[in-house]
Design a protein around this motif. Structure first.
Motif: not given
Length: 239
Positions: A138-148, A152-154, A179-181, A199-207
């Motif tokens: 399980v690889s932990i990351h944070i997204n930069t993204g745009e908007g609001q 968490v997105l897996v 308070k998350v979508r 089994p491997v996943v990447i978890v974007e833990a926030g923005w």
């Protein structure tokens, strides 16, 4: 004429009771021991509970060292990744958890982060999983993204059904965070997916693009909530 028999010394009245006690006491102990032994041999022994097996879980705090990952307003992804990964490890003590890095470091040769250096870095993390015979990665990351955007997105490997099930298990738990979508796990094509057989996943833990989410991601209490949700998802998958 009545002739008296040979002389006999008269015995005391308590002689025979004492003699009976002296003879019967050892016999009683012997018979009691035999009885207990027979009962112990005949009664079935309760089966001993086997300890639950420890699974080997690899947690990968993405980026590190010369590679800060996503950055916004002085907040660097690599720091949040490590903090969440360490909290996941602490909440999964029933398993053997191995971090690919335990401090702010990368695994490049010259400290200059190029595309080739990125692959070397990822190869090191893959080698850690292989060395410890990891069962999931399980690889932990944070997204930069745009908007609001928030929450968490897996991501999972679409060619591996177990990767998909692991992503679904984690996503179900992280969608319960306050308070998350709610999101659905997404298939994608990453280097880790191409080069790992477990089994491997990447978890974007926030923005980081969302100022409110960026603030929450720096809060150890919220990091703990995210980590516990990810840990529950992994545990549910392993069970």
């Amino acid at each position: 004429m009545y002739i008296k028999g040979p002389y006999r010394k008269q015995r005391h009245p308590w002689f025979w009771p004492i003699l009976v006690v002296i003879v019967m006491l050892p016999v009683g102990f012997f018979l009691k021991g035999c009885l207990y032994k027979t009962e112990a041999e005949s009664s079935p022994q309760k089966p001993q509970k086997k300890p639950l097996p420890k699974h080997v879980v690899i947690i990968d705090p993405g980026h590190g060292g010369s590679d800060p990952g996503a950055c916004r307003e002085g907040v660097m992804e690599k720091d949040i990744n490590l903090a969440i990964a360490q909290k996941i490890a602490r909440s999964m003590k029933q398993h053997q958890v191995q971090l690919t890095r335990e401090k702010d470091q990368d695994f490049t040769q010259n400290g200059v982060y190029t595309k080739q250096a990125e692959r070397l870095d990822l190869d090191h993390r893959i080698a850690v999983a292989q060395r410890f015979q990891g069962e999931v990665f399980v690889s932990i990351h944070i997204n930069t993204g745009e908007g609001q955007d928030n929450g968490v997105l897996v991501y999972y490997n679409p060619s591996d059904e177990k990767s998909k099930r692991l992503a679904q298990a984690i996503q179900r738990e992280t969608n319960r965070l306050p308070k998350v979508r709610e999101k659905e796990p997404r298939p994608d094509d990453f280097y880790l997916f191409q080069n790992m057989t477990i089994p491997v996943v990447i978890v974007e833990a926030g923005w980081l693009c969302n100022s409110e989410e960026r603030k929450r991601l720096q809060d150890p209490a919220y990091q703990e909530q995210v980590a516990n949700a990810i840990a529950r998802g992994i545990t549910n998958f392993l069970q």
